[in-house]
Motif scaffolding. Structure first.
Motif, PDB file in Angstrom:
ATOM      1  N   ILE A 137      47.910  21.404  72.267  1.00 43.28           N
ATOM      2  CA  ILE A 137      48.837  20.424  71.709  1.00 43.28           C
ATOM      3  C   ILE A 137      49.817  21.111  70.768  1.00 43.28           C
ATOM      4  O   ILE A 137      51.026  20.838  70.786  1.00 43.28           O
ATOM      5  CB  ILE A 137      48.066  19.307  70.978  1.00 43.28           C
ATOM      6  CG1 ILE A 137      47.233  18.501  71.983  1.00 43.28           C
ATOM      7  CG2 ILE A 137      49.023  18.384  70.227  1.00 43.28           C
ATOM      8  CD1 ILE A 137      46.225  17.564  71.345  1.00 43.28           C
ATOM      9  N   ALA A 138      49.305  22.017  69.932  1.00 45.26           N
ATOM     10  CA  ALA A 138      50.184  22.742  69.005  1.00 45.26           C
ATOM     11  C   ALA A 138      51.226  23.549  69.767  1.00 45.26           C
ATOM     12  O   ALA A 138      52.397  23.603  69.379  1.00 45.26           O
ATOM     13  CB  ALA A 138      49.360  23.650  68.097  1.00 45.26           C
ATOM     14  N   ASN A 139      50.805  24.163  70.862  1.00 42.54           N
ATOM     15  CA  ASN A 139      51.720  24.970  71.658  1.00 42.54           C
ATOM     16  C   ASN A 139      52.683  24.139  72.486  1.00 42.54           C
ATOM     17  O   ASN A 139      53.684  24.660  72.981  1.00 42.54           O
ATOM     18  CB  ASN A 139      50.934  25.897  72.590  1.00 42.54           C
ATOM     19  CG  ASN A 139      50.507  27.176  71.905  1.00 42.54           C
ATOM     20  OD1 ASN A 139      51.333  27.980  71.512  1.00 42.54           O
ATOM     21  ND2 ASN A 139      49.205  27.364  71.751  1.00 42.54           N
ATOM     22  N   SER A 140      52.386  22.841  72.652  1.00 39.28           N
ATOM     23  CA  SER A 140      53.241  21.994  73.488  1.00 39.28           C
ATOM     24  C   SER A 140      54.542  21.621  72.802  1.00 39.28           C
ATOM     25  O   SER A 140      55.481  21.168  73.455  1.00 39.28           O
ATOM     26  CB  SER A 140      52.493  20.716  73.877  1.00 39.28           C
ATOM     27  OG  SER A 140      52.378  19.834  72.765  1.00 39.28           O
ATOM     28  N   SER A 141      54.622  21.783  71.494  1.00 44.42           N
ATOM     29  CA  SER A 141      55.832  21.419  70.758  1.00 44.42           C
ATOM     30  C   SER A 141      56.805  22.587  70.723  1.00 44.42           C
ATOM     31  O   SER A 141      56.502  23.634  70.148  1.00 44.42           O
ATOM     32  CB  SER A 141      55.485  20.999  69.326  1.00 44.42           C
ATOM     33  OG  SER A 141      56.661  20.881  68.549  1.00 44.42           O
ATOM     34  N   PRO A 142      57.988  22.435  71.282  1.00 41.36           N
ATOM     35  CA  PRO A 142      58.974  23.523  71.213  1.00 41.36           C
ATOM     36  C   PRO A 142      59.441  23.764  69.782  1.00 41.36           C
ATOM     37  O   PRO A 142      59.849  24.867  69.433  1.00 41.36           O
ATOM     38  CB  PRO A 142      60.128  23.007  72.082  1.00 41.36           C
ATOM     39  CG  PRO A 142      59.981  21.518  72.073  1.00 41.36           C
ATOM     40  CD  PRO A 142      58.509  21.259  71.990  1.00 41.36           C
ATOM     41  N   PHE A 143      59.342  22.731  68.937  1.00 43.17           N
ATOM     42  CA  PHE A 143      59.812  22.864  67.561  1.00 43.17           C
ATOM     43  C   PHE A 143      58.897  23.769  66.749  1.00 43.17           C
ATOM     44  O   PHE A 143      59.351  24.620  65.976  1.00 43.17           O
ATOM     45  CB  PHE A 143      59.902  21.488  66.902  1.00 43.17           C
ATOM     46  CG  PHE A 143      60.677  20.476  67.701  1.00 43.17           C
ATOM     47  CD1 PHE A 143      62.020  20.680  67.971  1.00 43.17           C
ATOM     48  CD2 PHE A 143      60.062  19.348  68.214  1.00 43.17           C
ATOM     49  CE1 PHE A 143      62.739  19.764  68.716  1.00 43.17           C
ATOM     50  CE2 PHE A 143      60.768  18.425  68.955  1.00 43.17           C
ATOM     51  CZ  PHE A 143      62.111  18.630  69.208  1.00 43.17           C
ATOM     52  N   VAL A 144      57.582  23.594  66.896  1.00 43.36           N
ATOM     53  CA  VAL A 144      56.624  24.416  66.167  1.00 43.36           C
ATOM     54  C   VAL A 144      56.716  25.875  66.602  1.00 43.36           C
ATOM     55  O   VAL A 144      56.462  26.791  65.820  1.00 43.36           O
ATOM     56  CB  VAL A 144      55.190  23.875  66.356  1.00 43.36           C
ATOM     57  CG1 VAL A 144      54.162  24.819  65.747  1.00 43.36           C
ATOM     58  CG2 VAL A 144      55.064  22.489  65.728  1.00 43.36           C
ATOM     59  N   LEU A 487      74.886  18.239  63.960  1.00 38.53           N
ATOM     60  CA  LEU A 487      76.108  18.840  63.426  1.00 38.53           C
ATOM     61  C   LEU A 487      76.228  20.318  63.782  1.00 38.53           C
ATOM     62  O   LEU A 487      77.328  20.860  63.828  1.00 38.53           O
ATOM     63  CB  LEU A 487      76.150  18.663  61.901  1.00 38.53           C
ATOM     64  CG  LEU A 487      76.115  17.214  61.394  1.00 38.53           C
ATOM     65  CD1 LEU A 487      76.044  17.178  59.877  1.00 38.53           C
ATOM     66  CD2 LEU A 487      77.339  16.457  61.890  1.00 38.53           C
ATOM     67  N   ILE A 488      75.094  20.959  63.978  1.00 33.44           N
ATOM     68  CA  ILE A 488      75.054  22.367  64.375  1.00 33.44           C
ATOM     69  C   ILE A 488      74.173  22.440  65.618  1.00 33.44           C
ATOM     70  O   ILE A 488      73.063  21.900  65.620  1.00 33.44           O
ATOM     71  CB  ILE A 488      74.438  23.259  63.279  1.00 33.44           C
ATOM     72  CG1 ILE A 488      75.138  23.040  61.934  1.00 33.44           C
ATOM     73  CG2 ILE A 488      74.495  24.725  63.673  1.00 33.44           C
ATOM     74  CD1 ILE A 488      74.346  23.586  60.752  1.00 33.44           C
ATOM     75  N   ASP A 489      74.628  23.085  66.661  1.00 35.17           N
ATOM     76  CA  ASP A 489      73.853  23.169  67.895  1.00 35.17           C
ATOM     77  C   ASP A 489      72.416  23.628  67.616  1.00 35.17           C
ATOM     78  O   ASP A 489      72.201  24.611  66.898  1.00 35.17           O
ATOM     79  CB  ASP A 489      74.523  24.141  68.873  1.00 35.17           C
ATOM     80  CG  ASP A 489      73.706  24.340  70.131  1.00 35.17           C
ATOM     81  OD1 ASP A 489      73.581  23.395  70.914  1.00 35.17           O
ATOM     82  OD2 ASP A 489      73.168  25.461  70.286  1.00 35.17           O
ATOM     83  N   TYR A 490      71.447  22.899  68.154  1.00 36.61           N
ATOM     84  CA  TYR A 490      70.030  23.191  67.889  1.00 36.61           C
ATOM     85  C   TYR A 490      69.679  24.630  68.239  1.00 36.61           C
ATOM     86  O   TYR A 490      69.042  25.335  67.451  1.00 36.61           O
ATOM     87  CB  TYR A 490      69.134  22.231  68.683  1.00 36.61           C
ATOM     88  CG  TYR A 490      67.656  22.553  68.563  1.00 36.61           C
ATOM     89  CD1 TYR A 490      66.910  22.109  67.476  1.00 36.61           C
ATOM     90  CD2 TYR A 490      67.007  23.325  69.527  1.00 36.61           C
ATOM     91  CE1 TYR A 490      65.561  22.414  67.351  1.00 36.61           C
ATOM     92  CE2 TYR A 490      65.662  23.638  69.413  1.00 36.61           C
ATOM     93  CZ  TYR A 490      64.944  23.181  68.317  1.00 36.61           C
ATOM     94  OH  TYR A 490      63.609  23.501  68.197  1.00 36.61           O
ATOM     95  N   ASN A 491      70.080  25.071  69.409  1.00 32.28           N
ATOM     96  CA  ASN A 491      69.721  26.422  69.828  1.00 32.28           C
ATOM     97  C   ASN A 491      70.397  27.487  68.961  1.00 32.28           C
ATOM     98  O   ASN A 491      69.864  28.577  68.776  1.00 32.28           O
ATOM     99  CB  ASN A 491      70.064  26.624  71.298  1.00 32.28           C
ATOM    100  CG  ASN A 491      69.156  25.794  72.218  1.00 32.28           C
ATOM    101  OD1 ASN A 491      68.002  25.535  71.878  1.00 32.28           O
ATOM    102  ND2 ASN A 491      69.693  25.361  73.343  1.00 32.28           N
ATOM    103  N   THR A 492      71.578  27.149  68.407  1.00 28.37           N
ATOM    104  CA  THR A 492      72.231  28.054  67.454  1.00 28.37           C
ATOM    105  C   THR A 492      71.396  28.175  66.188  1.00 28.37           C
ATOM    106  O   THR A 492      71.223  29.273  65.632  1.00 28.37           O
ATOM    107  CB  THR A 492      73.645  27.541  67.109  1.00 28.37           C
ATOM    108  OG1 THR A 492      74.438  27.510  68.304  1.00 28.37           O
ATOM    109  CG2 THR A 492      74.313  28.437  66.080  1.00 28.37           C
ATOM    110  N   LEU A 493      70.854  27.050  65.717  1.00 23.16           N
ATOM    111  CA  LEU A 493      69.987  27.063  64.534  1.00 23.16           C
ATOM    112  C   LEU A 493      68.739  27.901  64.782  1.00 23.16           C
ATOM    113  O   LEU A 493      68.347  28.725  63.947  1.00 23.16           O
ATOM    114  CB  LEU A 493      69.573  25.632  64.163  1.00 23.16           C
ATOM    115  CG  LEU A 493      70.558  24.806  63.348  1.00 23.16           C
ATOM    116  CD1 LEU A 493      70.096  23.351  63.275  1.00 23.16           C
ATOM    117  CD2 LEU A 493      70.696  25.375  61.946  1.00 23.16           C
ATOM    118  N   ILE A 494      68.106  27.678  65.927  1.00 23.96           N
ATOM    119  CA  ILE A 494      66.878  28.411  66.256  1.00 23.96           C
ATOM    120  C   ILE A 494      67.155  29.908  66.359  1.00 23.96           C
ATOM    121  O   ILE A 494      66.380  30.740  65.866  1.00 23.96           O
ATOM    122  CB  ILE A 494      66.258  27.885  67.570  1.00 23.96           C
ATOM    123  CG1 ILE A 494      65.829  26.420  67.401  1.00 23.96           C
ATOM    124  CG2 ILE A 494      65.072  28.741  67.988  1.00 23.96           C
ATOM    125  CD1 ILE A 494      64.890  26.169  66.232  1.00 23.96           C
TER     126      ILE A 494
END
Length: 507
Positions: A137-144, A487-494
């Motif tokens: 479950i922890a690994n299923s989140s792209p955000f984490v 406001l800022i592209d998500y992938n740019t932030l990552i």
């Protein structure tokens, strides 16, 4: 005189608001944060009594070892050098005690499995299943994992649609093991057959990788973020309560403060509870159906808090473990009735005044309390309540101390001074509906109805904070990134986070 207009106004300076201000100011946005209280920080606020600094909402943090997710965020948000940490006991960062029987939660999945098998040797299949599922479950989140998004939809995640209690009862029929596995439900205000499994799993994973107390007060996080925001050209105004958000026919235009000042911006972000926010906005852009859905969402339970200073000569050994004590047969029965007749559980934490301290100087005891227990005083505010309220709090403290004394008289005998808080205290200082400790209650039966996205029906009004994504240090950090991705592209932030911290995208 020309009207000054900001790129972004952020309402509320809780962790979510400050992190959004950090991110946006780092990327060149002209940001203004407006805070109603004298002290910024929301649940990061502290207060001082008898020379002791007490935390109010942020008590310990996980996943701070090199390469782990919170360590990455600490580096990126410039917190590493400004926030001092005390690692909790790796062999027992949490102790779950049920009717006097203790179980220690250690750092590391292998250690957790060993401890569980030592206590529940016949439950190997259930234990293996639990650990495998928590990791998955922890690994299923792209955000984490700080992964790029590719069509991910939060509400489509299958782990959202089963409750913690239902899941645990499915993998084991052993009531003692069920209690132990669910014993950290204080950390998310868990309720039986309601709270989704993914919330429990993310929190379990977060602390299994390591747990730390903040030394000297959680406000060090707020102060560090404030310093970075100011260096980036942002601005923060305390004692500046927003009373209205004014909209034209298509968008939000400006906010009005208690002092009748107007602040204009292109974009607005709210870090206050969505149900509280709706009271500030009168516009047809927010349809009745949207308002009704938000207002009907239940909130997690609040807390009654006791903040203790120990006697200088008590020489009470500093306990580097958090103690969850239950005086009930099922941990799911941990919330007292509306009148707080009999408290049945508490969380006890010594506070870290310094690194590797020998003796405890202070502690916090938290026990669940429903808002209904203090509802008769809901129209009063901190510092302006009648004697009956303070008498009630005194009675509640005595009930909690009576429960504590059944297990640990040493603590009771060491008390020099204490102060208490109620759901009304939480409401007044964090501006959260009904003093809810963890904001809205996510419901596994209908996750879509209890899910509040960061975008609102007002195009330039976004939401952040513990009601978006999930609560806690990790949940709010991720929620802030999600909010700022409008406001800022998500992938740019990552990419910026991973490049500047050398994060490897691994748990």
């Amino acid at each position: 005189m020309a009207m000054k207009k900001h790129d972004v106004i952020i309402i509320g300076s809780g962790l979510g608001g400050l992190m959004c201000a950090f991110l946006l100011s780092k990327f060149g946005y002209n940001v203004l944060v407006l805070e109603k209280n004298n002290q910024i920080g929301g649940c990061l606020q502290t207060f001082k009594r008898k020379g002791i600094t007490f935390d109010t909402g942020m008590h310990y943090i996980g996943s701070l070892k090199e390469g782990q997710i919170m360590n990455t965020f600490f580096k990126y948000f410039n917190l590493t050098d400004n926030v001092k940490l005390q690692e909790l006991n790796p062999s027992a960062y949490d102790t779950i005690s049920i009717n006097g029987t203790d179980f220690d939660f250690p750092v590391g999945y292998d250690n957790l499995k060993e401890n569980l098998l030592n206590s529940f040797g016949s439950e190997k299949k259930a234990i293996d299943t639990y650990i495998k599922d928590i990791k998955q479950i922890a690994n299923s989140s792209p955000f984490v994992n700080l992964k790029k998004l590719d069509g991910y939809e939060f509400t489509n995640n299958p782990y959202n649609n089963i409750s913690v209690s239902e899941y645990i009862s499915k993998i084991t029929s052993n009531p003692n093991l069920q209690n132990v596995l669910a014993g950290n439900l204080f950390l998310y205000g868990g309720e039986k057959n309601i709270t989704p499994l993914y919330i429990h799993a993310q929190i379990r994973n977060f602390y299994t990788q390591g747990a730390y107390r903040i030394v000297g007060g959680s406000d060090s996080i707020a102060k560090s973020l404030e310093s970075s925001i100011l260096k980036n050209g942002g601005k923060i105004l305390a004692n500046c309560e927003v009373t209205e958000i004014k909209c034209d026919s298509s968008k939000a235009e400006y906010v009005v403060t208690k002092g009748n000042e107007k602040f204009y911006a292109d974009h607005f972000i709210s870090d206050i509870h969505p149900q509280t926010l709706l009271k500030l906005i009168d516009t047809p852009l927010l349809r009745k159906a949207y308002r009704n859905r938000i207002n009907k969402i239940n909130n997690t339970v609040s807390n009654f808090g006791i903040y203790i200073k120990f006697k200088d000569d008590a020489k009470l050994a500093y306990k580097n473990t958090n103690l969850y004590r239950f005086a009930c047969d099922s941990v799911w029965d941990y919330i007292p009735d509306d009148n707080f007749t009999t408290p049945k559980s508490y969380l006890l934490m010594h506070q870290a005044e310094s690194i590797n301290q020998k003796y405890a100087k202070s502690a916090v005891i938290l026990t669940p309390m429903k808002f209904e227990s203090v509802e008769k005083w809901e129209n009063s505010f901190t510092g302006k309540r009648d004697k009956s309220y303070y008498d009630f709090k005194q009675e509640c403290a005595e009930k909690v101390f009576s429960l504590v004394s059944q297990f640990d008289n040493e603590i009771i005998n060491a008390i020099d001074y204490y102060e208490t808080s109620s759901p009304l205290t939480y409401r007044d200082y964090t501006y959260t509906a009904m003093g809810s400790t963890y904001g809205i209650m996510h419901n596994a039966d209908n996750i879509a109805e209890s899910y509040i996205p960061h975008k609102t029906k007002i195009p330039n009004l976004l939401l952040t904070g513990q009601n978006i994504n999930t609560h806690g240090m990790l949940g709010v950090t991720i929620g802030s990134i999600i909010t700022c991705s409008s406001l800022i592209d998500y992938n740019t932030l990552i990419k910026d986070i991973t490049n500047s911290t050398n994060h490897t995208n691994e748990i």
